[in-house]
Motif scaffolding. Structure first.
Motif, PDB file in Angstrom:
ATOM      1  N   PRO A 254       7.680  79.749  32.314  1.00  0.00           N
ATOM      2  CA  PRO A 254       7.307  79.737  30.898  1.00  0.00           C
ATOM      3  C   PRO A 254       6.059  80.533  30.570  1.00  0.00           C
ATOM      4  O   PRO A 254       5.957  81.133  29.489  1.00  0.00           O
ATOM      5  CB  PRO A 254       7.101  78.239  30.603  1.00  0.00           C
ATOM      6  CG  PRO A 254       6.824  77.622  31.938  1.00  0.00           C
ATOM      7  CD  PRO A 254       7.648  78.413  32.907  1.00  0.00           C
ATOM      8  N   TYR A 255       5.088  80.560  31.487  1.00  0.00           N
ATOM      9  CA  TYR A 255       3.849  81.265  31.187  1.00  0.00           C
ATOM     10  C   TYR A 255       3.933  82.751  31.529  1.00  0.00           C
ATOM     11  O   TYR A 255       2.958  83.481  31.340  1.00  0.00           O
ATOM     12  CB  TYR A 255       2.680  80.622  31.917  1.00  0.00           C
ATOM     13  CG  TYR A 255       2.453  79.173  31.526  1.00  0.00           C
ATOM     14  CD1 TYR A 255       2.891  78.681  30.292  1.00  0.00           C
ATOM     15  CD2 TYR A 255       1.793  78.296  32.373  1.00  0.00           C
ATOM     16  CE1 TYR A 255       2.688  77.372  29.936  1.00  0.00           C
ATOM     17  CE2 TYR A 255       1.579  76.974  32.023  1.00  0.00           C
ATOM     18  CZ  TYR A 255       2.036  76.512  30.803  1.00  0.00           C
ATOM     19  OH  TYR A 255       1.837  75.195  30.442  1.00  0.00           O
TER      20      TYR A 255
ATOM     21  N   ALA B 250       4.625  83.676  25.570  1.00  0.00           N
ATOM     22  CA  ALA B 250       4.069  82.439  26.123  1.00  0.00           C
ATOM     23  C   ALA B 250       2.892  81.924  25.299  1.00  0.00           C
ATOM     24  O   ALA B 250       2.817  80.724  24.993  1.00  0.00           O
ATOM     25  CB  ALA B 250       3.649  82.657  27.570  1.00  0.00           C
ATOM     26  N   GLN B 251       1.976  82.809  24.936  1.00  0.00           N
ATOM     27  CA  GLN B 251       0.803  82.372  24.178  1.00  0.00           C
ATOM     28  C   GLN B 251       1.204  81.861  22.797  1.00  0.00           C
ATOM     29  O   GLN B 251       0.669  80.859  22.316  1.00  0.00           O
ATOM     30  CB  GLN B 251      -0.196  83.525  24.056  1.00  0.00           C
ATOM     31  CG  GLN B 251      -0.828  83.934  25.375  1.00  0.00           C
ATOM     32  CD  GLN B 251      -1.872  85.033  25.193  1.00  0.00           C
ATOM     33  OE1 GLN B 251      -2.210  85.408  24.072  1.00  0.00           O
ATOM     34  NE2 GLN B 251      -2.374  85.547  26.298  1.00  0.00           N
ATOM     35  N   GLU B 252       2.149  82.553  22.169  1.00  0.00           N
ATOM     36  CA  GLU B 252       2.595  82.129  20.841  1.00  0.00           C
ATOM     37  C   GLU B 252       3.262  80.754  20.918  1.00  0.00           C
ATOM     38  O   GLU B 252       2.999  79.874  20.084  1.00  0.00           O
ATOM     39  CB  GLU B 252       3.575  83.151  20.277  1.00  0.00           C
ATOM     40  CG  GLU B 252       4.139  82.757  18.915  1.00  0.00           C
ATOM     41  CD  GLU B 252       5.177  83.740  18.407  1.00  0.00           C
ATOM     42  OE1 GLU B 252       5.977  83.340  17.543  1.00  0.00           O
ATOM     43  OE2 GLU B 252       5.178  84.901  18.880  1.00  0.00           O
ATOM     44  N   ARG B 253       4.122  80.541  21.921  1.00  0.00           N
ATOM     45  CA  ARG B 253       4.798  79.252  22.048  1.00  0.00           C
ATOM     46  C   ARG B 253       3.792  78.139  22.326  1.00  0.00           C
ATOM     47  O   ARG B 253       3.911  77.027  21.783  1.00  0.00           O
ATOM     48  CB  ARG B 253       5.852  79.312  23.167  1.00  0.00           C
ATOM     49  CG  ARG B 253       7.038  80.201  22.826  1.00  0.00           C
ATOM     50  CD  ARG B 253       8.020  80.299  23.979  1.00  0.00           C
ATOM     51  NE  ARG B 253       8.720  79.046  24.220  1.00  0.00           N
ATOM     52  CZ  ARG B 253       9.712  78.927  25.103  1.00  0.00           C
ATOM     53  NH1 ARG B 253      10.099  79.971  25.824  1.00  0.00           N
ATOM     54  NH2 ARG B 253      10.304  77.769  25.273  1.00  0.00           N
TER      55      ARG B 253
ATOM     56  N   ARG C 187       6.701  73.426  40.378  1.00  0.00           N
ATOM     57  CA  ARG C 187       6.589  73.101  38.955  1.00  0.00           C
ATOM     58  C   ARG C 187       7.467  71.908  38.566  1.00  0.00           C
ATOM     59  O   ARG C 187       6.992  70.963  37.920  1.00  0.00           O
ATOM     60  CB  ARG C 187       6.954  74.327  38.116  1.00  0.00           C
ATOM     61  CG  ARG C 187       6.998  74.049  36.624  1.00  0.00           C
ATOM     62  CD  ARG C 187       7.230  75.303  35.816  1.00  0.00           C
ATOM     63  NE  ARG C 187       7.448  74.978  34.418  1.00  0.00           N
ATOM     64  CZ  ARG C 187       8.641  74.962  33.835  1.00  0.00           C
ATOM     65  NH1 ARG C 187       9.724  75.290  34.538  1.00  0.00           N
ATOM     66  NH2 ARG C 187       8.766  74.639  32.573  1.00  0.00           N
ATOM     67  N   LEU C 188       8.728  71.934  38.902  1.00  0.00           N
ATOM     68  CA  LEU C 188       9.628  70.862  38.488  1.00  0.00           C
ATOM     69  C   LEU C 188       9.293  69.529  39.164  1.00  0.00           C
ATOM     70  O   LEU C 188       9.271  68.488  38.483  1.00  0.00           O
ATOM     71  CB  LEU C 188      11.081  71.262  38.744  1.00  0.00           C
ATOM     72  CG  LEU C 188      11.568  72.516  37.989  1.00  0.00           C
ATOM     73  CD1 LEU C 188      13.057  72.719  38.201  1.00  0.00           C
ATOM     74  CD2 LEU C 188      11.242  72.415  36.502  1.00  0.00           C
ATOM     75  N   PRO C 189       9.018  69.512  40.482  1.00  0.00           N
ATOM     76  CA  PRO C 189       8.567  68.240  41.065  1.00  0.00           C
ATOM     77  C   PRO C 189       7.303  67.696  40.413  1.00  0.00           C
ATOM     78  O   PRO C 189       7.175  66.483  40.217  1.00  0.00           O
ATOM     79  CB  PRO C 189       8.333  68.599  42.535  1.00  0.00           C
ATOM     80  CG  PRO C 189       9.251  69.747  42.802  1.00  0.00           C
ATOM     81  CD  PRO C 189       9.264  70.533  41.520  1.00  0.00           C
ATOM     82  N   LEU C 190       6.374  68.596  40.050  1.00  0.00           N
ATOM     83  CA  LEU C 190       5.156  68.137  39.382  1.00  0.00           C
ATOM     84  C   LEU C 190       5.483  67.508  38.036  1.00  0.00           C
ATOM     85  O   LEU C 190       4.965  66.434  37.696  1.00  0.00           O
ATOM     86  CB  LEU C 190       4.186  69.300  39.192  1.00  0.00           C
ATOM     87  CG  LEU C 190       2.954  68.981  38.339  1.00  0.00           C
ATOM     88  CD1 LEU C 190       2.046  67.980  39.052  1.00  0.00           C
ATOM     89  CD2 LEU C 190       2.183  70.246  37.971  1.00  0.00           C
TER      90      LEU C 190
ATOM     91  N   VAL D 201      -0.029  75.123  39.094  1.00  0.00           N
ATOM     92  CA  VAL D 201       1.194  75.153  39.907  1.00  0.00           C
ATOM     93  C   VAL D 201       2.101  76.295  39.463  1.00  0.00           C
ATOM     94  O   VAL D 201       2.666  77.018  40.301  1.00  0.00           O
ATOM     95  CB  VAL D 201       1.918  73.794  39.809  1.00  0.00           C
ATOM     96  CG1 VAL D 201       3.345  73.905  40.334  1.00  0.00           C
ATOM     97  CG2 VAL D 201       1.152  72.738  40.589  1.00  0.00           C
ATOM     98  N   GLU D 202       2.245  76.464  38.164  1.00  0.00           N
ATOM     99  CA  GLU D 202       3.127  77.530  37.667  1.00  0.00           C
ATOM    100  C   GLU D 202       2.608  78.902  38.093  1.00  0.00           C
ATOM    101  O   GLU D 202       3.392  79.826  38.337  1.00  0.00           O
ATOM    102  CB  GLU D 202       3.217  77.440  36.141  1.00  0.00           C
ATOM    103  CG  GLU D 202       4.481  78.040  35.542  1.00  0.00           C
ATOM    104  CD  GLU D 202       4.396  79.550  35.353  1.00  0.00           C
ATOM    105  OE1 GLU D 202       5.453  80.196  35.204  1.00  0.00           O
ATOM    106  OE2 GLU D 202       3.267  80.075  35.336  1.00  0.00           O
TER     107      GLU D 202
END
Length: 457
Positions: free
Chosen positions: A176-177, A182-185, A31-34, A23-24
């Motif tokens: 976020p992605y 993003a990968q580090e988080r 995203r938020l509804p999911l 979705v993102e």
């Protein structure tokens, strides 16, 4: 659905992450509804009958906020907060209030046996924080999806941490992605999840095996030796820390996987050198809530010493009662209120204390008062205290290995958050965490899973 269960780790979480990533990437507006649907599904798994309570709670409080923003009627917010507390009181404190009423001659109040909805204390406090700040003009309006996600976000809905709207709402707007880190988080989120699982499974649950039989013996009226009493007291002291801080690590790690940074909840509390310092380090988000929304509202330190001590004691007593509907919880909180009041008088007198002595007194005070918290009744606590003082059977039989390991990790080692964020991106570290995760899964498969202690609060 427990974080330390196969259905969550091998079922819900992978599916949720895959759906969130798809979705993102392809429909970011979903995203938020999911996330809200996933959160409600997670909450419903434990007992679907309480899902409507959470959904209605979100809807009603959001409608009140909308009405307040349109009309500006200040009375709406106090009414909504009162309604939230009333619902909490009915589900959590009805029988406690019935027992209090039964102390009155001629009164016969009956009990209402109903299951306590998971997380009701936590999502009630989230409503209160937002509505209070909305009335003060600090909080803005949010649509229903965002407000619902603030209340029901699944990593923190059951046992916190208590998250202020200002700490999380702006993060819902991010991709976020798409972030450079993003990968580090995501990787650090996985590591936090694994560390939290390890703390719960290898330390918290092991210490539960040390402590539960002793308290069960005390509850049955059996004799408690000195070694057993200290094993129970120290064992539960470290059990509750690793159980709850392990849950917090998992919650923070899970949130990071979905692009959300939650506030830390523990900062090496067993290294505290005063009670005030301890409560700045233990369940930090609850301590801040009690300070900002209760202690200050009762007058705080602004209206003289007598009122300050009364407000401090009342705040801690109510904080104790928040943990459970019983006299022992109220007494535990009141003891900490009195202890902090003594510390205030000590500081007002200009007295000082060596740090090592302050640490010893603070830790000992917490261990001894925690017996009241754990025992469930004053009679059981009395038997444990007699054992501690050597008034039980002769001998000193005590299991100490897991306690020693727990003491070393909690008092000497750095916090999980600090360790995870200092680790360099090395392949061998990733392999080590993957191996640790596999070992945890085998451990979960071999042993019975204990629920998290704070699920009952």
């Amino acid at each position: 659905m427990l974080f330390n269960s196969f259905i969550f780790l091998c079922g819900f979480l992978p599916i949720a992450l895959l759906m969130h990533w798809l979705v993102e990437r392809f429909r970011p507006e979903w995203r938020l509804p999911l996330l809200l649907v996933l959160s409600l599904s997670f909450y419903s798994y434990w007992d679907w009958r309480f899902a409507p309570l959470l959904a209605v709670s979100v809807l009603v409080n959001w409608l009140v906020a909308e009405a307040f923003m349109r009309s500006g009627r200040d009375i709406l917010i106090p009414l909504a907060i009162t309604a939230n507390l009333l619902v909490l009181a009915i589900f959590k404190y009805f029988n406690f209030f019935a027992d209090v009423a039964n102390l009155i001659p001629g009164v016969q109040a009956s009990h209402w046996d109903v299951a306590l909805p998971l997380g009701i204390s936590f999502f009630t406090f989230h409503h209160i924080m937002y509505l209070t700040d909305l009335k003060k003009g600090k909080a803005p309006r949010y649509d229903l999806v965002r407000y619902g996600l603030y209340i029901a976000f699944f990593p923190q809905v059951l046992a916190g941490p208590l998250v202020r709207w200002s700490e999380i709402m702006h993060q819902f707007e991010e991709r976020p992605y798409q972030r450079s880190d993003a990968q580090e988080r995501f990787a650090r989120g996985l590591m936090l999840l694994v560390v939290g699982l390890a703390k719960k499974v290898f330390l918290g649950d092991q210490l539960a095996d040390y402590t539960n039989p002793i308290f069960q013996t005390a509850q049955a009226g059996g004799p408690i030796g000195m070694g057993e009493a200290w094993q129970g007291a120290l064992g539960f002291t470290f059990q509750v820390y690793f159980d709850f801080s392990g849950y917090t690590d998992m919650a923070l790690g899970l949130a990071l996987l979905f692009g959300i940074v939650l506030p830390q909840n523990f900062d090496a509390p067993y290294r505290a050198t005063s009670l005030q310092d301890f409560w700045r380090r233990w369940h930090m988000t609850l301590s801040r809530f009690l300070r900002d929304y209760l202690y200050i509202a009762l007058g705080g330190s602004r209206k003289g010493l007598v009122l300050q001590l009364a407000a401090l004691t009342a705040t801690m007593a109510l904080g104790g009662l928040w943990h459970g509907a019983g006299w022992t919880f109220l007494a535990w909180g009141a003891l900490h209120g009195v202890g902090q009041s003594v510390a205030v008088l000590w500081r007002r007198a200009g007295l000082t204390m060596p740090s090592i002595l302050g640490w010893a007194l603070t830790f000992t005070f917490f261990v001894l008062t925690l017996l009241v918290f754990r025992s469930g009744s004053f009679e059981v606590a009395g038997r444990m205290y007699k054992g501690l003082l050597g008034f039980g059977p002769e001998g000193f039989n005590m299991k100490w290995r897991a306690i020693a390991v727990g003491a070393a990790i909690s008092m000497i080692g750095p916090t999980s958050w600090t360790v995870i964020h200092k680790l360099p991106p090395k392949r061998w570290i990733a392999v080590a965490f993957a191996l640790l995760f596999v070992i945890v899964l085998f451990k979960i498969g071999d042993d019975a899973n204990y629920e998290f202690i704070y699920f009952q609060f």
